[in-house]
Motif scaffolding. Structure first.
Motif, PDB file in Angstrom:
ATOM      1  N   LYS A 187       0.807  -1.214   0.000  1.00  0.00           N
ATOM      2  CA  LYS A 187       0.000   0.000   0.000  1.00  0.00           C
ATOM      3  C   LYS A 187       0.845   1.270   0.000  1.00  0.00           C
ATOM      4  CE  LYS A 187      -4.054  -2.114   2.183  1.00  0.00           C
ATOM      5  NZ  LYS A 187      -4.997  -2.075   3.322  1.00  0.00           N
ATOM      6  N   SER A 188       2.170   1.128   0.118  1.00  0.00           N
ATOM      7  CA  SER A 188       3.022   2.320   0.121  1.00  0.00           C
ATOM      8  C   SER A 188       3.357   2.792  -1.286  1.00  0.00           C
ATOM      9  CB  SER A 188       4.321   2.037   0.885  1.00  0.00           C
ATOM     10  OG  SER A 188       5.157   1.145   0.156  1.00  0.00           O
ATOM     11  N   VAL A 189       3.022   1.983  -2.299  1.00  0.00           N
ATOM     12  CA  VAL A 189       3.312   2.350  -3.686  1.00  0.00           C
ATOM     13  C   VAL A 189       2.051   2.955  -4.294  1.00  0.00           C
ATOM     14  CG1 VAL A 189       4.169   1.575  -5.913  1.00  0.00           C
ATOM     15  CG2 VAL A 189       4.940   0.431  -3.816  1.00  0.00           C
ATOM     16  N   PRO A 190       2.035   4.260  -4.538  1.00  0.00           N
ATOM     17  CA  PRO A 190       0.814   4.900  -5.047  1.00  0.00           C
ATOM     18  C   PRO A 190       0.356   4.298  -6.377  1.00  0.00           C
ATOM     19  CG  PRO A 190       2.415   6.539  -4.326  1.00  0.00           C
ATOM     20  CD  PRO A 190       3.120   5.226  -4.329  1.00  0.00           C
ATOM     21  N   GLY A 191      -0.954   4.096  -6.480  1.00  0.00           N
ATOM     22  CA  GLY A 191      -1.528   3.616  -7.729  1.00  0.00           C
ATOM     23  C   GLY A 191      -1.496   2.124  -7.922  1.00  0.00           C
ATOM     24  N   ALA A 192      -1.010   1.371  -6.940  1.00  0.00           N
ATOM     25  CA  ALA A 192      -0.891  -0.075  -7.107  1.00  0.00           C
ATOM     26  C   ALA A 192      -2.264  -0.719  -7.281  1.00  0.00           C
ATOM     27  CB  ALA A 192      -0.174  -0.686  -5.905  1.00  0.00           C
ATOM     28  N   ASN A 193      -2.359  -1.624  -8.247  1.00  0.00           N
ATOM     29  CA  ASN A 193      -3.584  -2.384  -8.499  1.00  0.00           C
ATOM     30  C   ASN A 193      -3.492  -3.693  -7.716  1.00  0.00           C
ATOM     31  OD1 ASN A 193      -5.821  -3.701  -9.465  1.00  0.00           O
ATOM     32  ND2 ASN A 193      -5.158  -3.780 -11.589  1.00  0.00           N
ATOM     33  N   ILE A 194      -4.008  -3.691  -6.493  1.00  0.00           N
ATOM     34  CA  ILE A 194      -3.905  -4.855  -5.600  1.00  0.00           C
ATOM     35  C   ILE A 194      -5.235  -5.594  -5.607  1.00  0.00           C
ATOM     36  CG2 ILE A 194      -3.379  -5.640  -3.266  1.00  0.00           C
ATOM     37  CD1 ILE A 194      -1.934  -2.943  -2.825  1.00  0.00           C
ATOM     38  N   GLN A 195      -5.300  -6.697  -6.315  1.00  0.00           N
ATOM     39  CA  GLN A 195      -6.526  -7.489  -6.357  1.00  0.00           C
ATOM     40  C   GLN A 195      -6.632  -8.416  -5.157  1.00  0.00           C
ATOM     41  OE1 GLN A 195      -9.093  -7.165  -8.522  1.00  0.00           O
ATOM     42  NE2 GLN A 195      -7.965  -5.406  -9.325  1.00  0.00           N
ATOM     43  N   THR A 196      -5.514  -9.054  -4.799  1.00  0.00           N
ATOM     44  CA  THR A 196      -5.462  -9.907  -3.607  1.00  0.00           C
ATOM     45  C   THR A 196      -4.190  -9.556  -2.862  1.00  0.00           C
ATOM     46  OG1 THR A 196      -6.644 -11.699  -4.726  1.00  0.00           O
ATOM     47  CG2 THR A 196      -5.418 -12.263  -2.721  1.00  0.00           C
ATOM     48  N   ALA A 197      -4.317  -9.083  -1.639  1.00  0.00           N
ATOM     49  CA  ALA A 197      -3.161  -8.619  -0.873  1.00  0.00           C
ATOM     50  C   ALA A 197      -2.252  -9.782  -0.496  1.00  0.00           C
ATOM     51  CB  ALA A 197      -3.624  -7.884   0.382  1.00  0.00           C
ATOM     52  N   GLU A 198      -0.973  -9.479  -0.378  1.00  0.00           N
ATOM     53  CA  GLU A 198      -0.024 -10.465   0.128  1.00  0.00           C
ATOM     54  C   GLU A 198      -0.303 -10.717   1.608  1.00  0.00           C
ATOM     55  OE1 GLU A 198       2.480 -12.126  -1.747  1.00  0.00           O
ATOM     56  OE2 GLU A 198       1.117 -11.297  -3.231  1.00  0.00           O
ATOM     57  N   PRO A 199      -0.122 -11.945   2.077  1.00  0.00           N
ATOM     58  CA  PRO A 199      -0.446 -12.260   3.479  1.00  0.00           C
ATOM     59  C   PRO A 199       0.258 -11.372   4.494  1.00  0.00           C
ATOM     60  CG  PRO A 199      -0.112 -14.281   2.216  1.00  0.00           C
ATOM     61  CD  PRO A 199       0.265 -13.144   1.318  1.00  0.00           C
ATOM     62  N   ASP A 200       1.516 -10.982   4.208  1.00  0.00           N
ATOM     63  CA  ASP A 200       2.248 -10.154   5.170  1.00  0.00           C
ATOM     64  C   ASP A 200       2.151  -8.666   4.866  1.00  0.00           C
ATOM     65  OD1 ASP A 200       3.816  -9.960   2.919  1.00  0.00           O
ATOM     66  OD2 ASP A 200       5.655 -10.732   3.838  1.00  0.00           O
ATOM     67  N   GLY A 201       1.437  -8.298   3.779  1.00  0.00           N
ATOM     68  CA  GLY A 201       1.258  -6.895   3.439  1.00  0.00           C
ATOM     69  C   GLY A 201       2.387  -6.291   2.630  1.00  0.00           C
ATOM     70  N   TYR A 202       3.454  -7.064   2.353  1.00  0.00           N
ATOM     71  CA  TYR A 202       4.600  -6.547   1.614  1.00  0.00           C
ATOM     72  C   TYR A 202       4.619  -7.097   0.193  1.00  0.00           C
ATOM     73  CZ  TYR A 202       6.447  -4.969   6.109  1.00  0.00           C
ATOM     74  OH  TYR A 202       6.604  -4.340   7.310  1.00  0.00           O
ATOM     75  N   ASN A 203       5.154  -6.314  -0.726  1.00  0.00           N
ATOM     76  CA  ASN A 203       5.324  -6.793  -2.090  1.00  0.00           C
ATOM     77  C   ASN A 203       6.191  -8.046  -2.096  1.00  0.00           C
ATOM     78  OD1 ASN A 203       4.133  -5.067  -4.324  1.00  0.00           O
ATOM     79  ND2 ASN A 203       5.053  -3.491  -3.037  1.00  0.00           N
ATOM     80  N   PRO A 204       5.942  -8.967  -3.037  1.00  0.00           N
ATOM     81  CA  PRO A 204       6.743 -10.202  -3.076  1.00  0.00           C
ATOM     82  C   PRO A 204       8.201  -9.939  -3.415  1.00  0.00           C
ATOM     83  CG  PRO A 204       5.317 -10.046  -5.001  1.00  0.00           C
ATOM     84  CD  PRO A 204       4.884  -8.958  -4.057  1.00  0.00           C
ATOM     85  N   GLY A 205       8.483  -8.861  -4.147  1.00  0.00           N
ATOM     86  CA  GLY A 205       9.851  -8.454  -4.420  1.00  0.00           C
ATOM     87  C   GLY A 205      10.139  -7.120  -3.777  1.00  0.00           C
ATOM     88  N   ARG A 206      11.388  -6.668  -3.906  1.00  0.00           N
ATOM     89  CA  ARG A 206      11.796  -5.427  -3.239  1.00  0.00           C
ATOM     90  C   ARG A 206      12.280  -4.373  -4.234  1.00  0.00           C
ATOM     91  NH1 ARG A 206      14.010  -7.121   2.708  1.00  0.00           N
ATOM     92  NH2 ARG A 206      12.472  -8.775   3.068  1.00  0.00           N
TER      93      ARG A 206
END
Length: 660
Positions: A265-284
């Protein structure tokens, strides 16, 4: 002889004289003092400093003294939005004194960084040699200086002309001196790979395109750079570790092993259909491809680098560095062989699942192309990183859709909404569109619809020219069967008793279903009011049952079989048949997916049947190819990046080994 020497000396002495250099007259430079640094449009909000500095003041950002902020010992964090820098400006003459006779506008520049404010924040008026102003900037890093210049200000251009509110421009004086002054250095964090890659303003392309950047620090230049993460991040304060994860004929891939994690959610404009379980992007956002124009001699997969530098560029929507330079930190090939992967083992590939592709809880047209949305930052966070595909299926058909023989394939895009959404021309389609036959061919082949419904088809011209081809990803379903359970809301749970029941959601026509029950059940497929009795199709217990909806069928009715010992617990999972691209020509040149099961050569025919009956696990670097369909491409490094689950009664195609 002595007399001659004396006369010569006197003559030389008479020819030498000294003239005092003239003091320059008029305006020569400016004294530039920074009076404030705040976030854009928030004059009371100070920029935060790095965690290591804040910790010296009780982790209280407000307690950090103004005289310390922005120094080498206490740099600002990298700002992800506009920054306003307040300035006090004094005109100076040739002797360094204040030039009170100067009256006129001066312009601003920032290096490194970009001017982002409107024209009113790009200049200031000096009266009697003095003035104040505020410049709005972004993309700051390292040691930054604000320049004040007696020259016309920087304009913005678009569509071949100047844009912006020209009424904000100053009255241009008759003469410009080009005098320049700059502020003392303002220190920001040094850039990391994530600095280059992190999306801003809803765009997937780097904001540092065409800028020369250096990442890392050589040991002779000071202490190694450390990560400035959230204090809760395990990587906070760790040394930056730049790892070479693979090489090819034109360059190499680098990953920052200790990069900070990034909240979705810290990346503006992200199209998040299903959130990651820990809330972080899978990559960095911590990997990049280095385009070296040739093989990087002296580098091997698994090596560490101290520094990496080059010009930031975008190629087919993949961020890369060109004209690169690097310094080697550790060559693992000088170590015993069992240590060659000691660093690579610390960055295991991330599995690309339906959740990363952008699945929501319900099927959607775009799902068939993994990561199609340009705002899918889950996939973007993994660009140029090592990823893993599980149990993919290779094409059964290669079709040449290049009807006019120009070696170019027309693009296609989804258009419309709801039930009317479909794949078509990305632009307004003229009635006499000459590319229509080619476009429909490539749509049907790539998506496995129309003439190619129910099969996996790859466009042959694309494979011939670029070596990439479509594969079908792992089906949605219970993980216990080796299927993709990354979006649990997509899998419908049904308790099946003696009365006919249906899952909670209807499905689009033509969808494939996977059904698994722990007791035998009877099934019948049909419209939204379909029912079933003991004459329905038998689905055995604990056995995956696959079915493709036909005609107007949109669901399945289930009832407990007469032989069942209890009510059945069933999982009904729609299979989107998502596609992603694979490129294996360089990694496994002996594995030919464009083969013939009826080849006259018996060995080649057998190899082809084994390849098409098998499923594969694949590891490789993730590349973004914006114009392609699918737009995400996985490139294995060598044959060891693939393994196989052979078809019934078969072996793996050579030279691929079975998966453990």
């Amino acid at each position: 002889m002595k007399r001659l020497f004396l006369l010569s000396t006197l003559a030389l002495g008479a020819g030498c004289y000294t003239k005092e250099s003239e003091t320059p007259t008029g305006l020569t430079s400016f004294r530039v003092e920074v009076t404030s640094i705040t976030t854009g449009d928030a004059p009371g909000t100070l920029l935060p400093v790095v965690n290591a500095c804040a910790a010296q003041y009780g982790n209280d950002q407000a307690a950090v003294p103004p005289t310390v902020r922005g120094t080498a010992d206490c740099p600002y964090t990298l700002p992800r939005s506009d920054v306003d820098i307040g300035l006090s400006i004094t005109a100076l003459d040739g002797s360094g004194g204040e030039m009170t006779s100067f009256n006129g506008p001066v312009s601003f520049r920032v290096i490194p960084g970009d001017l982002t404010g409107d024209y009113g924040k790009r200049w200031a008026q000096l009266t009697n040699g003095k003035g104040t102003g505020s410049v709005r900037v972004a993309h700051l890093y390292g040691e930054t200086h604000v320049w004040v210049e007696d020259q016309d200000l920087e304009l913005d251009y678009a569509d071949g002309g100047v844009v912006g509110d020209l009424a904000q421009l100053p009255q241009e004086p008759e003469v410009r001196t080009l005098a320049t002054g700059l502020s003392k250095g303002i220190r920001f964090e040094e850039p990391a790979l994530s600095t280059i890659n992190m999306p801003e303003g809803g765009s997937e392309t780097s904001v540092f395109i065409k800028q020369f950047m250096r990442v890392g620090r050589n040991p002779e230049a000071g202490e190694p750079l450390t990560q400035n993460c959230d204090p809760s991040d395990p990587n906070n304060g760790k040394q930056m570790m730049l790892l070479v994860t693979g090489t090819d004929s034109s360059g190499f891939y680098v990953t920052d092993m200790t990069a900070c994690r990034v909240l979705e959610k810290s990346v503006p404009g992200a199209n998040i259909q299903t959130a990651e379980p820990d809330g972080y992007n899978p990559g960095r956002f911590n990997s990049i491809y280095i385009y070296n124009y040739s093989f990087p001699e002296g580098l091997d997969s698994g090596d560490l680098l101290w520094t990496l530098s080059g010009t930031v560029a975008e190629f087919t929507n993949t961020t890369q560095m060109s004209f690169p330079a690097w310094t080697l930190r550790e060559n693992v090939r000088l170590l015993p062989q069992d240590q060659w992967k000691k660093y690579l083992d610390q960055v295991p590939p991330v599995e690309v699942s339906g959740r990363l592709c952008g699945y929501s809880g319900s099927p959607y047209l775009d799902d068939i192309l993994c990561g199609y949305s340009y705002k899918n930052y889950k996939m973007e966070s993994l660009e140029s990183s090592l990823v893993k595909l599980r149990r993919v299926k290779f094409p059964k058909v290669f079709r040449n859709c290049d009807a006019n023989g120009n070696n170019e394939m027309p693009m296609f895009c989804p258009a419309g909404s709801g039930a009317s959404r479909s794949w078509q021309n990305c632009f307004a389609e003229p009635p006499d569109d000459p590319d229509l036959p080619e476009r429909q061919c490539i749509i049907d082949c790539t998506l496995g619809i129309g003439e190619y419904a129910g099969t996996i088809c790859a466009e042959k011209t694309t494979y011939t020219n670029f070596g990439q081809f479509v594969v079908e990803m792992n089906a949605t379903g219970p993980a216990s069967l080796g299927m993709d359970e990354s979006v649990p809301n997509r899998i419908m749970s049904v308790t099946v008793g003696n009365t006919s029941v249906r899952p909670s959601k209807m499905l689009p026509e033509g969808y494939r279903l996977n059904i698994l029950c722990n007791q035998p059940v009877r099934a019948r497929f049909g419209g939204d009011n379909v029912t079933v009795d003991q004459t329905g199709t038998l689905i055995a217990a604990n056995t995956r049952f696959e079915y493709t909806l036909q005609g107007s069928e949109v669901t399945v009715a289930l009832v407990r079989d007469a032989t069942a010992t209890a009510n059945a617990s069933c999982k009904v999972a729609p299979d989107t048949r998502s596609r992603i691209s694979l490129q294996i020509k360089d990694a496994v040149p002996d594995l030919n997916p464009d083969c013939n099961e009826n080849d006259a050569d018996a060995a080649k025919a057998l190899q082809c049947r084994q390849l098409r009956a098998a499923t594969f696990d694949v590891v490789g670097h993730l590349k973004h190819v914006g114009p392609a369909r699918p737009r995400w491409n996985v490139l294995p490094r060598d044959q060891d990046d693939l393994c196989c689950y052979p078809g019934p009664g078969m072996e793996c195609p050579k030279p691929i080994k079975p998966c453990p």
